[in-house]
Design a protein around this motif. Structure first.
Motif, mmCIF file in Angstrom:
data_model
loop_
_atom_site.group_PDB
_atom_site.id
_atom_site.type_symbol
_atom_site.label_atom_id
_atom_site.label_comp_id
_atom_site.label_asym_id
_atom_site.label_seq_id
_atom_site.Cartn_x
_atom_site.Cartn_y
_atom_site.Cartn_z
ATOM 1 N N GLU A 23 -1.607 20.436 2.637
ATOM 2 C CA GLU A 23 -0.993 19.112 2.679
ATOM 3 C C GLU A 23 -1.017 18.451 1.303
ATOM 4 O O GLU A 23 -0.029 17.821 0.872
ATOM 5 C CB GLU A 23 -1.712 18.244 3.707
ATOM 6 N N GLU A 24 -2.163 18.620 0.584
ATOM 7 C CA GLU A 24 -2.237 18.048 -0.753
ATOM 8 C C GLU A 24 -1.210 18.691 -1.700
ATOM 9 O O GLU A 24 -0.536 18.008 -2.483
ATOM 10 C CB GLU A 24 -3.659 18.221 -1.313
ATOM 11 N N GLU A 25 -1.113 20.039 -1.617
ATOM 12 C CA GLU A 25 -0.104 20.712 -2.443
ATOM 13 C C GLU A 25 1.303 20.288 -2.063
ATOM 14 O O GLU A 25 2.171 20.104 -2.938
ATOM 15 C CB GLU A 25 -0.266 22.231 -2.301
ATOM 16 N N ARG A 26 1.515 20.082 -0.761
ATOM 17 C CA ARG A 26 2.841 19.648 -0.293
ATOM 18 C C ARG A 26 3.155 18.239 -0.809
ATOM 19 O O ARG A 26 4.285 17.941 -1.217
ATOM 20 C CB ARG A 26 2.868 19.684 1.231
ATOM 21 N N LYS A 27 2.099 17.349 -0.809
ATOM 22 C CA LYS A 27 2.314 15.998 -1.329
ATOM 23 C C LYS A 27 2.692 16.048 -2.819
ATOM 24 O O LYS A 27 3.568 15.322 -3.279
ATOM 25 C CB LYS A 27 1.061 15.155 -1.144
ATOM 26 N N LYS A 28 1.982 16.928 -3.564
ATOM 27 C CA LYS A 28 2.299 17.041 -4.986
ATOM 28 C C LYS A 28 3.771 17.457 -5.194
ATOM 29 O O LYS A 28 4.460 16.952 -6.083
ATOM 30 C CB LYS A 28 1.370 18.038 -5.650
ATOM 31 N N ARG A 29 4.194 18.385 -4.380
ATOM 32 C CA ARG A 29 5.583 18.843 -4.533
ATOM 33 C C ARG A 29 6.577 17.772 -4.102
ATOM 34 O O ARG A 29 7.610 17.559 -4.733
ATOM 35 C CB ARG A 29 5.804 20.130 -3.722
ATOM 36 N N PHE A 30 6.278 17.072 -3.016
ATOM 37 C CA PHE A 30 7.231 16.089 -2.479
ATOM 38 C C PHE A 30 7.269 14.828 -3.317
ATOM 39 O O PHE A 30 8.323 14.235 -3.504
ATOM 40 C CB PHE A 30 6.866 15.749 -1.020
ATOM 41 N N PHE A 31 6.122 14.372 -3.763
ATOM 42 C CA PHE A 31 6.073 13.108 -4.484
ATOM 43 C C PHE A 31 6.407 13.235 -5.976
ATOM 44 O O PHE A 31 6.516 12.236 -6.667
ATOM 45 C CB PHE A 31 4.684 12.484 -4.325
ATOM 46 N N ASN A 32 6.560 14.443 -6.475
ATOM 47 C CA ASN A 32 7.027 14.664 -7.849
ATOM 48 C C ASN A 32 8.558 14.733 -7.820
ATOM 49 O O ASN A 32 9.147 15.627 -7.224
ATOM 50 C CB ASN A 32 6.434 15.959 -8.413
ATOM 51 N N ASN A 363 10.673 -14.694 2.104
ATOM 52 C CA ASN A 363 9.371 -14.033 2.033
ATOM 53 C C ASN A 363 9.372 -13.019 0.903
ATOM 54 O O ASN A 363 10.267 -12.163 0.829
ATOM 55 C CB ASN A 363 9.030 -13.343 3.360
ATOM 56 N N VAL A 364 8.353 -13.057 0.028
ATOM 57 C CA VAL A 364 8.220 -12.117 -1.094
ATOM 58 C C VAL A 364 7.360 -10.959 -0.648
ATOM 59 O O VAL A 364 6.239 -11.184 -0.165
ATOM 60 C CB VAL A 364 7.609 -12.810 -2.315
ATOM 61 N N PRO A 365 7.789 -9.669 -0.785
ATOM 62 C CA PRO A 365 6.969 -8.522 -0.341
ATOM 63 C C PRO A 365 5.769 -8.351 -1.240
ATOM 64 O O PRO A 365 5.844 -8.492 -2.455
ATOM 65 C CB PRO A 365 7.925 -7.342 -0.446
ATOM 66 N N THR A 366 4.622 -8.002 -0.622
ATOM 67 C CA THR A 366 3.373 -7.779 -1.356
ATOM 68 C C THR A 366 3.185 -6.295 -1.600
ATOM 69 O O THR A 366 3.996 -5.477 -1.174
ATOM 70 C CB THR A 366 2.210 -8.342 -0.540
ATOM 71 N N ASP A 367 2.077 -5.955 -2.258
ATOM 72 C CA ASP A 367 1.797 -4.539 -2.541
ATOM 73 C C ASP A 367 1.514 -3.771 -1.267
ATOM 74 O O ASP A 367 1.761 -2.563 -1.196
ATOM 75 C CB ASP A 367 0.585 -4.438 -3.477
ATOM 76 N N ALA A 368 1.006 -4.456 -0.255
ATOM 77 C CA ALA A 368 0.743 -3.762 1.009
ATOM 78 C C ALA A 368 2.025 -3.274 1.653
ATOM 79 O O ALA A 368 2.052 -2.247 2.340
ATOM 80 C CB ALA A 368 -0.010 -4.718 1.964
ATOM 81 N N PHE A 369 3.116 -3.978 1.396
ATOM 82 C CA PHE A 369 4.397 -3.554 1.963
ATOM 83 C C PHE A 369 4.850 -2.230 1.337
ATOM 84 O O PHE A 369 5.344 -1.343 2.018
ATOM 85 C CB PHE A 369 5.449 -4.652 1.736
ATOM 86 N N TYR A 370 4.597 -2.082 0.034
ATOM 87 C CA TYR A 370 5.035 -0.844 -0.630
ATOM 88 C C TYR A 370 4.050 0.285 -0.426
ATOM 89 O O TYR A 370 4.434 1.457 -0.498
ATOM 90 C CB TYR A 370 5.204 -1.095 -2.138
ATOM 91 N N ASP A 371 2.787 -0.027 -0.164
ATOM 92 C CA ASP A 371 1.794 1.040 0.002
ATOM 93 C C ASP A 371 1.943 1.781 1.308
ATOM 94 O O ASP A 371 1.396 2.878 1.462
ATOM 95 C CB ASP A 371 0.377 0.438 -0.056
ATOM 96 N N GLN A 372 2.680 1.225 2.256
ATOM 97 C CA GLN A 372 2.836 1.926 3.541
ATOM 98 C C GLN A 372 3.815 3.088 3.468
ATOM 99 O O GLN A 372 3.902 3.877 4.394
ATOM 100 C CB GLN A 372 3.321 0.923 4.609
ATOM 101 N N PHE A 373 4.526 3.165 2.330
ATOM 102 C CA PHE A 373 5.486 4.275 2.178
ATOM 103 C C PHE A 373 4.833 5.392 1.407
ATOM 104 O O PHE A 373 3.912 5.178 0.600
ATOM 105 C CB PHE A 373 6.756 3.801 1.424
ATOM 106 N N ASN A 374 5.322 6.645 1.583
ATOM 107 C CA ASN A 374 4.887 7.856 0.871
ATOM 108 C C ASN A 374 3.408 8.114 1.062
ATOM 109 O O ASN A 374 2.676 8.512 0.135
ATOM 110 C CB ASN A 374 5.184 7.742 -0.635
ATOM 111 N N THR A 375 2.916 7.824 2.243
ATOM 112 C CA THR A 375 1.515 8.146 2.542
ATOM 113 C C THR A 375 1.337 9.481 3.183
ATOM 114 O O THR A 375 0.216 10.008 3.284
ATOM 115 C CB THR A 375 0.928 7.054 3.455
ATOM 116 N N SER A 376 2.425 10.118 3.649
ATOM 117 C CA SER A 376 2.367 11.402 4.320
ATOM 118 C C SER A 376 3.636 12.186 3.978
ATOM 119 O O SER A 376 4.667 11.586 3.690
ATOM 120 C CB SER A 376 2.217 11.229 5.832
ATOM 121 N N SER A 377 3.497 13.527 4.002
ATOM 122 C CA SER A 377 4.674 14.364 3.725
ATOM 123 C C SER A 377 5.458 14.690 4.973
ATOM 124 O O SER A 377 6.430 15.450 4.926
ATOM 125 C CB SER A 377 4.219 15.647 3.042
ATOM 126 N N ARG A 378 4.993 14.211 6.101
ATOM 127 C CA ARG A 378 5.690 14.513 7.352
ATOM 128 C C ARG A 378 6.686 13.424 7.702
ATOM 129 O O ARG A 378 6.459 12.255 7.403
ATOM 130 C CB ARG A 378 4.671 14.685 8.483
#
Length: 378
Positions: A23-32, A363-378
């Motif tokens: 999963e970690e290797e998959r994240k590296k590939r997907f998030f690059n 409403n102005v989006p906070t960092d928590a709004f952006y942190d919910q994305f790209n947390t998983s490769s599935r």
């Protein structure tokens, strides 16, 4: 053979760790972004590019070494060629110098036989009558020899000068005689020219006299020809009058009613037809008048039809103009309505946009709004 018992918890832990690693290797590939969009092994490609660049550098160095070697060999060959030419030039120059200094024509053994100035260099057989080289048996002095050659030559030159003066005098006399003959010939030529002019003037006078006689003779002939032509014309007119009288009075050329119609075919006889009668001419004129009246009626009818057609065309044109104006009016009204609707729609869009920007999207989006994305490769 013994069986080893494997604990299920250890197997499960290994499977979980393996999946986490994948999963970690998959994240590296997907998030690059580069690896994800290109879908290739960048590291491998970079190694290939590096090797390729190294090969290019090696090839450049090899080509540069070959070029330097080729240039050096060319320089050596050029130097050797220059040295060969210089040596050959020096050899040729030495050969020419040797031939010029050591192989002269006068150094040959047979030069005495082939010397072109041998006779100029040789002494004469006798210098004078008192030459000590003379001997009795030398055959250098004979009886009757011309010992006064110089005086004789001098006298001959004097005689030649006298002869030249005499020839000059004879030539001057001959020239004077030629000039005198030319003057006499010119006088004779002038006399002949005067005689020729007299003969030409006499010939011209005779020719003019003969020409005037020919003119008088031609005038008489012309008068005679005019008289004959006049008589011939009078006789011809008399014959024409007789022929006309014959044609007018002859029964063959006079048209008669009883001879006009062929009794067998009830048609005109072409051999005795002499023209139309006044009645026939009047009938033709009446028929022509009837045709003119018919043409006049036809023309009046055509003018009436043209006027009706013009009136109908005018009415249609006016109706078409009115219809076009009505269509233009309706089109303007429709455009006006569309413009009003567009303005209303623009106002509504402006109000809706202001509502979105000022009320809904506040409403102005906070960092928590952006942190919910790209947390998983599935």
């Amino acid at each position: 053979m013994y069986k080893v018992e494997i604990v299920p918890e250890a197997i499960q832990d290994q499977a979980i760790s393996r999946r986490r690693k994948m999963e970690e290797e998959r994240k590296k590939r997907f998030f690059n972004s580069k690896i994800r969009t290109m879908g290739i092994d960048v590291q491998k490609l970079e190694e290939q590019i590096k090797k390729k660049n190294e090969m290019k550098e090696i090839e450049k160095l090899r080509d540069k070494a070959f070029d330097n070697s080729l240039i050096q060999m060319g320089q050596v060959r050029e130097a050797m060629e220059q040295k060969r030419k210089q040596i050959y030039k020096m050899q040729c120059q030495d050969l020419d110098d040797y031939r010029k200094n050591q192989q002269k024509f006068e150094f040959r053994r047979e030069f005495d036989l082939n010397d072109p100035k041998r006779l100029y260099k040789d002494k004469p057989a006798r210098v004078g009558d008192d030459d000590p080289r003379k001997s009795v048996s030398g055959c250098q002095f004979f009886g009757g020899e011309d010992l006064t050659e110089k005086d004789r030559i001098k006298r001959q030159k004097e005689q030649m000068r006298v002869w030249a003066l005499e020839q000059m005098a004879e030539k001057a006399e001959r020239r004077r005689q030629e000039i005198e003959n030319d003057i006499n010939y010119e006088d004779y030529r002038l006399k002949c020219s005067a005689e020729c002019r007299k003969l030409q003037e006499e010939e011209k006078r005779i020719r003019d006299l003969q020409l005037s006689e020919n003119v008088e003779y031609n005038k008489r002939l012309a008068e005679l020809k005019r008289f004959k032509d006049y008589n011939y014309k009078i006789e011809d007119e008399k014959q024409n009058m007789r022929q006309i009288d014959y044609q007018l009075n002859s029964s063959k050329y006079i048209l008669k009613e009883e001879n006009k119609i062929n009794p067998y075919t009830n048609r005109l006889r072409m051999d005795s037809y002499k023209g139309m009668t006044p009645k026939e001419i009047q009938d033709i004129l009446d028929y022509q008048e009837y045709q003119r009246q018919e043409n006049h009626k036809k023309r009046e009818k055509e003018l009436e039809n043209e006027s009706k057609w013009y009136l109908r065309t005018t009415v249609n044109s006016l109706a078409n103009d009115l219809l076009c104006k009505e269509q233009e009016r309706q089109k303007r009204e429709l455009n006006k309505k569309i413009t009003e609707e567009n303005q209303k729609q623009a106002i509504a869009d402006k109000e809706r946009k202001e509502f979105y920007n000022k009320v809904l999207y506040t409403n102005v989006p906070t960092d928590a709004f952006y942190d919910q994305f790209n947390t998983s490769s599935r």
